[in-house]
Design a protein around this motif. Structure first.
Motif, PDB file in Angstrom:
ATOM      1  N   VAL A 193       0.839  -1.193   0.000  1.00  0.00           N
ATOM      2  CA  VAL A 193       0.000   0.000   0.000  1.00  0.00           C
ATOM      3  C   VAL A 193       0.878   1.249   0.000  1.00  0.00           C
ATOM      4  CG1 VAL A 193      -1.849   1.235   1.194  1.00  0.00           C
ATOM      5  CG2 VAL A 193      -1.752  -1.267   1.307  1.00  0.00           C
ATOM      6  N   GLU A 194       0.610   2.122  -0.954  1.00  0.00           N
ATOM      7  CA  GLU A 194       1.304   3.413  -1.008  1.00  0.00           C
ATOM      8  C   GLU A 194       0.340   4.473  -0.494  1.00  0.00           C
ATOM      9  OE1 GLU A 194       2.791   6.307  -4.476  1.00  0.00           O
ATOM     10  OE2 GLU A 194       3.787   4.342  -4.440  1.00  0.00           O
ATOM     11  N   ILE A 195       0.785   5.196   0.515  1.00  0.00           N
ATOM     12  CA  ILE A 195      -0.071   6.195   1.143  1.00  0.00           C
ATOM     13  C   ILE A 195       0.663   7.530   1.134  1.00  0.00           C
ATOM     14  CG2 ILE A 195      -1.243   6.875   3.281  1.00  0.00           C
ATOM     15  CD1 ILE A 195      -1.217   3.843   4.028  1.00  0.00           C
ATOM     16  N   ASN A 196       0.113   8.500   0.427  1.00  0.00           N
ATOM     17  CA  ASN A 196       0.665   9.847   0.429  1.00  0.00           C
ATOM     18  C   ASN A 196      -0.164  10.672   1.402  1.00  0.00           C
ATOM     19  OD1 ASN A 196       2.756   9.484  -1.586  1.00  0.00           O
ATOM     20  ND2 ASN A 196       1.056   9.161  -2.997  1.00  0.00           N
ATOM     21  N   ASN A 197       0.206  10.544   2.691  1.00  0.00           N
ATOM     22  CA  ASN A 197      -0.531  11.169   3.777  1.00  0.00           C
ATOM     23  C   ASN A 197      -0.437  12.679   3.653  1.00  0.00           C
ATOM     24  OD1 ASN A 197      -1.606  11.885   6.340  1.00  0.00           O
ATOM     25  ND2 ASN A 197      -0.936   9.941   7.178  1.00  0.00           N
ATOM     26  N   ASP A 198      -1.564  13.343   3.789  1.00  0.00           N
ATOM     27  CA  ASP A 198      -1.661  14.790   3.646  1.00  0.00           C
ATOM     28  C   ASP A 198      -1.770  15.426   5.027  1.00  0.00           C
ATOM     29  OD1 ASP A 198      -2.134  17.361   2.741  1.00  0.00           O
ATOM     30  OD2 ASP A 198      -4.222  16.984   2.210  1.00  0.00           O
ATOM     31  N   GLY A 199      -0.742  16.102   5.442  1.00  0.00           N
ATOM     32  CA  GLY A 199      -0.765  16.802   6.725  1.00  0.00           C
ATOM     33  C   GLY A 199       0.476  16.560   7.559  1.00  0.00           C
ATOM     34  N   PRO A 200       0.728  15.402   8.089  1.00  0.00           N
ATOM     35  CA  PRO A 200      -0.113  14.201   8.057  1.00  0.00           C
ATOM     36  C   PRO A 200      -1.318  14.314   8.988  1.00  0.00           C
ATOM     37  CG  PRO A 200       1.808  13.789   9.425  1.00  0.00           C
ATOM     38  CD  PRO A 200       1.962  15.190   8.865  1.00  0.00           C
ATOM     39  N   VAL A 201      -2.420  13.741   8.536  1.00  0.00           N
ATOM     40  CA  VAL A 201      -3.629  13.642   9.355  1.00  0.00           C
ATOM     41  C   VAL A 201      -3.992  12.171   9.425  1.00  0.00           C
ATOM     42  CG1 VAL A 201      -6.080  14.198   9.540  1.00  0.00           C
ATOM     43  CG2 VAL A 201      -4.475  15.933   8.721  1.00  0.00           C
ATOM     44  N   THR A 202      -3.995  11.629  10.648  1.00  0.00           N
ATOM     45  CA  THR A 202      -4.350  10.232  10.884  1.00  0.00           C
ATOM     46  C   THR A 202      -5.273  10.162  12.087  1.00  0.00           C
ATOM     47  OG1 THR A 202      -2.220   9.483  10.009  1.00  0.00           O
ATOM     48  CG2 THR A 202      -3.453   7.918  11.364  1.00  0.00           C
ATOM     49  N   ILE A 203      -6.413   9.503  11.922  1.00  0.00           N
ATOM     50  CA  ILE A 203      -7.417   9.374  12.978  1.00  0.00           C
ATOM     51  C   ILE A 203      -7.662   7.885  13.223  1.00  0.00           C
ATOM     52  CG2 ILE A 203      -9.800   9.897  13.670  1.00  0.00           C
ATOM     53  CD1 ILE A 203      -8.139  12.437  13.265  1.00  0.00           C
ATOM     54  N   ILE A 204      -7.769   7.507  14.495  1.00  0.00           N
ATOM     55  CA  ILE A 204      -8.089   6.127  14.859  1.00  0.00           C
ATOM     56  C   ILE A 204      -9.536   6.088  15.329  1.00  0.00           C
ATOM     57  CG2 ILE A 204      -7.548   4.200  16.391  1.00  0.00           C
ATOM     58  CD1 ILE A 204      -4.693   5.430  16.617  1.00  0.00           C
ATOM     59  N   LEU A 205     -10.327   5.201  14.727  1.00  0.00           N
ATOM     60  CA  LEU A 205     -11.732   5.026  15.112  1.00  0.00           C
ATOM     61  C   LEU A 205     -11.941   3.606  15.625  1.00  0.00           C
ATOM     62  CD1 LEU A 205     -13.454   6.639  11.998  1.00  0.00           C
ATOM     63  CD2 LEU A 205     -13.066   7.697  14.232  1.00  0.00           C
ATOM     64  N   ASP A 206     -12.833   3.460  16.597  1.00  0.00           N
ATOM     65  CA  ASP A 206     -13.170   2.151  17.144  1.00  0.00           C
ATOM     66  C   ASP A 206     -14.642   2.152  17.496  1.00  0.00           C
ATOM     67  OD1 ASP A 206     -13.372  -0.251  18.724  1.00  0.00           O
ATOM     68  OD2 ASP A 206     -11.233  -0.097  19.151  1.00  0.00           O
ATOM     69  N   SER A 207     -15.366   1.140  17.062  1.00  0.00           N
ATOM     70  CA  SER A 207     -16.809   1.098  17.341  1.00  0.00           C
ATOM     71  C   SER A 207     -17.115   0.578  18.733  1.00  0.00           C
ATOM     72  CB  SER A 207     -17.527   0.226  16.302  1.00  0.00           C
ATOM     73  OG  SER A 207     -17.103  -1.120  16.392  1.00  0.00           O
ATOM     74  N   GLU A 208     -16.122   0.008  19.420  1.00  0.00           N
ATOM     75  CA  GLU A 208     -16.356  -0.501  20.770  1.00  0.00           C
ATOM     76  C   GLU A 208     -16.582   0.660  21.721  1.00  0.00           C
ATOM     77  OE1 GLU A 208     -14.159  -3.079  24.267  1.00  0.00           O
ATOM     78  OE2 GLU A 208     -13.412  -3.209  22.232  1.00  0.00           O
ATOM     79  N   LYS A 209     -17.639   0.554  22.481  1.00  0.00           N
ATOM     80  CA  LYS A 209     -17.968   1.596  23.456  1.00  0.00           C
ATOM     81  C   LYS A 209     -17.216   1.311  24.755  1.00  0.00           C
ATOM     82  CE  LYS A 209     -21.161   2.820  20.476  1.00  0.00           C
ATOM     83  NZ  LYS A 209     -20.875   2.011  19.333  1.00  0.00           N
ATOM     84  N   ILE A 210     -16.274   2.164  25.070  1.00  0.00           N
ATOM     85  CA  ILE A 210     -15.478   1.993  26.295  1.00  0.00           C
ATOM     86  C   ILE A 210     -15.927   3.057  27.301  1.00  0.00           C
ATOM     87  CG2 ILE A 210     -13.162   2.005  27.267  1.00  0.00           C
ATOM     88  CD1 ILE A 210     -12.146   1.241  24.488  1.00  0.00           C
TER      89      ILE A 210
END
Length: 149
Positions: free
Chosen positions: A131-148
């Motif tokens: 996978v080639e990823i040309n990250n812009d910013g860089p901006v990276t967000i982690i999402l999780d559907s588990e309700k903690i």
């Protein structure tokens, strides 16, 4: 369900040396499916991803969503997002959903994105991908559907 969402100027994925998916401006999304995930988890993560306000407006503020900019998604399945490294040195993947069940939810997730009028390119489920990823910013967000709580 877990997602690593990266704002990109472009991204592509190769299998056996051939590009099988590519996008321009939008989001590279690495998606992991847990053994407890169901359609509600898919809907939750889909809504979060397409509505995240992480693209800059005319004032250089992150106020625009993927839908606002008519961006694209490159979706890559990645069971290793459920690797548990708390004990020992080898990750434990017991929380990841197994093959056929995970692939079905992955395909369902693609359909949910398409139903939301999002242009989606994908990798190949279960394949060895580059996978080639040309990250812009860089901006990276982690999402999780588990309700903690």
């Amino acid at each position: 369900m877990r997602a690593i969402v990266q704002r990109v100027t472009s991204s592509s994925v190769k299998v056996d040396g051939d590009i099988i998916g590519s996008i321009g401006r939008g989001l590279n999304v690495l998606i992991g499916i847990s053994k407890d995930d169901n359609i509600e988890d898919l809907k939750y993560i889909k809504d979060k991803i397409i509505n995240l306000r992480i693209f800059e407006d005319e004032n250089e503020k992150m106020n625009l969503s993927l839908l606002d900019i008519k961006g694209e998604i490159l979706l890559i399945s990645q069971f290793t997002l459920y690797g548990d490294c708390r004990k020992g040195r080898r990750p434990n993947f017991m929380q990841a959903k197994s093959g056929e069940e995970a692939e079905k939810l992955y395909e369902d997730f693609i359909e949910l994105l398409k139903e939301a009028n999002v242009s989606v390119s994908t990798g190949k489920f279960g394949a060895d991908m580059k996978v080639e990823i040309n990250n812009d910013g860089p901006v990276t967000i982690i999402l999780d559907s588990e309700k903690i709580f």
